[in-house]
Motif scaffolding. Structure first.
Motif, PDB file in Angstrom:
ATOM      1  N   ARG A 258     -17.752  72.955  44.732  1.00 23.36           N
ATOM      2  CA  ARG A 258     -18.116  74.370  44.898  1.00 23.36           C
ATOM      3  C   ARG A 258     -18.177  74.725  46.387  1.00 23.36           C
ATOM      4  O   ARG A 258     -17.642  75.733  46.831  1.00 23.36           O
ATOM      5  N   ARG A 259     -18.786  73.820  47.150  1.00 23.77           N
ATOM      6  CA  ARG A 259     -18.920  74.075  48.583  1.00 23.77           C
ATOM      7  C   ARG A 259     -17.545  74.146  49.259  1.00 23.77           C
ATOM      8  O   ARG A 259     -17.288  75.045  50.073  1.00 23.77           O
ATOM      9  N   TYR A 260     -16.659  73.178  48.933  1.00 27.11           N
ATOM     10  CA  TYR A 260     -15.333  73.177  49.553  1.00 27.11           C
ATOM     11  C   TYR A 260     -14.510  74.385  49.104  1.00 27.11           C
ATOM     12  O   TYR A 260     -13.751  74.945  49.880  1.00 27.11           O
ATOM     13  N   TYR A 261     -14.674  74.752  47.843  1.00 24.77           N
ATOM     14  CA  TYR A 261     -13.929  75.916  47.357  1.00 24.77           C
ATOM     15  C   TYR A 261     -14.318  77.153  48.161  1.00 24.77           C
ATOM     16  O   TYR A 261     -13.464  77.901  48.619  1.00 24.77           O
ATOM     17  N   GLU A 262     -15.616  77.315  48.360  1.00 24.03           N
ATOM     18  CA  GLU A 262     -16.094  78.481  49.113  1.00 24.03           C
ATOM     19  C   GLU A 262     -15.612  78.452  50.552  1.00 24.03           C
ATOM     20  O   GLU A 262     -15.279  79.477  51.134  1.00 24.03           O
TER      21      GLU A 262
END
Lengths: 267, 259
Positions: A258-262
């Motif tokens: 989720r963090r990398y996607y954001e």
């Protein structure tokens, strides 16, 4: 946003799917002959239940010993970071995690955001792992599950001096031959096990540096006697997690996804 | 000439000798079992009967080894440090030797000593089962072999299956996985012999190598381990005509005579 975390360990593979920051499903399987097969199978199983397809995933992160080989994951992250991150998400006040499995023991410190601050690991010596308890309970002639409660039944836990599992097994056999009580020996074994985990945690100063809650995961967390002794040693309550601790690695991987996607995709 | 008895009470075996001065009159090896006190008493009685001698003829008693401190006897006894007895026994077995490597069931000891058999420098490893005879026993049991055959079996190997785990418990799982992946028994045994030799060699190097060296203890009966240690530390062990397991007991008997 749909993200997934996948954790391929030596015995089981786990996949977990999150949608908009909530867990929508997860699955655990025993490993297949190769990490690639394990990852494919467990992800398919988890997706099937949700009605999603692989293409619906925005980002996938892998962890565990087979993490480098998984083609549908975009990044791989160590299981220690993932384990800490997952536990912290479940209970944001957690700052310390001790994971005692069958083959290793890890002590993890995370910061207020769940990021890894420090860790220590023993995977070289069976003392301080679940294997130690397996060996000793066999020598005592009791089930592994019976060992934990002995701490609460004994008034006189016997000290187990030898650290090496092989020599501790002898020590226990000699104590039995001397007519010592199984309850007192078992209570001493739980104490010795807790002491090993505490020593490992102390090597990264987890005992003094603990700024939040402490949890214990892994198979040995089921031993109430070890937990009781750890609470005494740390002089702190050991909290339990609201989710199956086995899934913490996959959960942490999904949170990283989720963090990398954001960071990478949405901007 | 005075009679003396020496006993070396190990984790797995109790070794005892009756000596008349510098000569062995009788020697006994017994399994320690789970009741070391009982086994030691039986060993003592058998020594007297084998030597055909009554207990009042024995002028000195010496005991050493893991179990010595926990036992009591109904006669005066000298409790002697293992390394002191080992050096004394080594000097007796091979008068020109100045260094001894002893690998027993739960301890590996290395000592350098002078012409009187007095210890000058020593190291021991007794915290971890790797590098001890117990390691070999666990591995041979896992493979369904007799520990005494490991040397011979390993020497028939065509390659070396290297054991990466130092811990005996993890190494046991590791060798079982090699069996399952189809490695040959002799190649795995070769790896086991190599592994223990490596641990023992590390301790030898800590003391520093000296010519005129002998190897004792139960593991000295494994030729493959002995050859590997010789290769690793670049030395040749001297031959001596005594059972390598008995050196500690002989040393205990001799040391008790002198005190």
């Amino acid at each position: 946003m749909i993200v997934a975390g996948i954790d391929v360990g030596s015995l089981t593979a786990k996949a977990l799917i999150m949608k908009d920051g909530e867990i929508i499903d997860f699955d655990i399987i025993t490993v297949r002959p190769t990490p690639v097969q394990s990852a494919g199978d467990v992800m398919e199983k988890a997706l099937n239940k949700t009605g999603l397809k692989m293409d619906d995933l925005d980002y996938c992160v892998s962890t565990g010993y087979g993490r480098e080989q998984i083609s549908f994951s975009r990044k791989s992250i160590s299981e220690i970071s993932c384990h800490g991150m997952g536990a912290h998400w479940c209970r944001p006040s957690i700052r310390g995690v001790i994971d005692i499995g069958g083959q290793d023991c890890k002590a993890i410190i995370v910061d207020k955001d769940g990021n890894l601050d420090n860790f220590a690991m023993n995977d070289k010596c069976a003392a301080g792992t679940g294997r130690f308890l397996e060996i000793i309970s066999k020598a005592l002639g009791i089930d592994l599950a019976e060992l934990g409660p002995l701490t609460f039944k004994s008034n006189n836990p016997l000290k187990i001096v030898r650290r090496c599992s092989v020599f501790a097994e002898y020590e226990v056999i000699f104590l039995l031959a001397e007519g010592k009580d199984v309850t007192d020996i078992g209570a001493g074994v739980n104490e010795a096990m807790a002491q090993r985990a505490f020593s490992l945690a102390s090597s990264i100063n987890l005992n003094n540096k603990l700024t939040g809650e402490l949890t214990v995961t892994g198979g040995v967390a089921k031993n109430v006697g070890v937990i009781k002794n750890l609470e005494k040693l740390f002089d702190a309550e050991i909290v339990s997690l609201p989710l199956d601790p086995q899934i913490m690695g996959a959960l942490g991987a999904a949170l990283f996804a989720r963090r990398y996607y954001e960071k990478e995709v949405r901007v | 000439m005075h009679f003396s008895i020496g006993m070396d009470i190990g984790l797995v075996g109790i070794k005892g000798v009756v000596m008349k001065g510098e000569n062995i009159v009788a020697q006994v090896v017994k399994d320690t079992g789970v009741r070391p006190a009982l086994a030691a008493k039986e060993c003592y009685e058998q020594l007297l009967s084998d030597a055909d001698i009554s207990s009042d003829k024995i002028q000195a008693h010496g005991v050493s080894g893991w179990g010595s401190k926990t036992l009591s006897f109904d006669f005066d006894i000298e409790y002697l440090p293992d390394v002191v007895c080992l050096a004394k026994g080594a000097k007796w077995a091979c008068p020109t030797s100045r260094m001894v490597v002893d690998v027993g069931a739960q301890t590996a000891k290395v000592a350098r000593f002078d012409g009187n058999g007095s210890v000058k420098k020593y190291e021991l490893s007794d915290k971890c089962a790797s590098g001890t005879g117990r390691f070999l026993e666990i591995m041979s049991a896992a493979l369904g072999l007799k520990v005494n055959n490991l040397g011979q079996i390993g020497q028939a190997a065509s390659k070396l299956v290297e054991i990466s785990s130092q811990c005996s418990v993890f190494a046991e799982s590791e060798i079982i996985s090699y069996v399952n992946t189809g490695e040959k028994t002799e190649d795995i045994v070769n790896g086991i012999n190599y592994s223990i030799a490596k641990r023992v060699s590390t301790i030898i190097m800590r003391v520093g190598i000296q010519e005129d060296i002998i190897i004792t203890g139960g593991v000295a009966k494994n030729d493959a381990v002995v050859r590997y240690i010789e290769e690793m530390v670049k030395v040749r062990f001297k031959d001596y005509g005594v059972d390598p397991q008995m050196i500690g007991a002989i040393g205990a008997s001799l040391t008790a005579q002198q005190t």
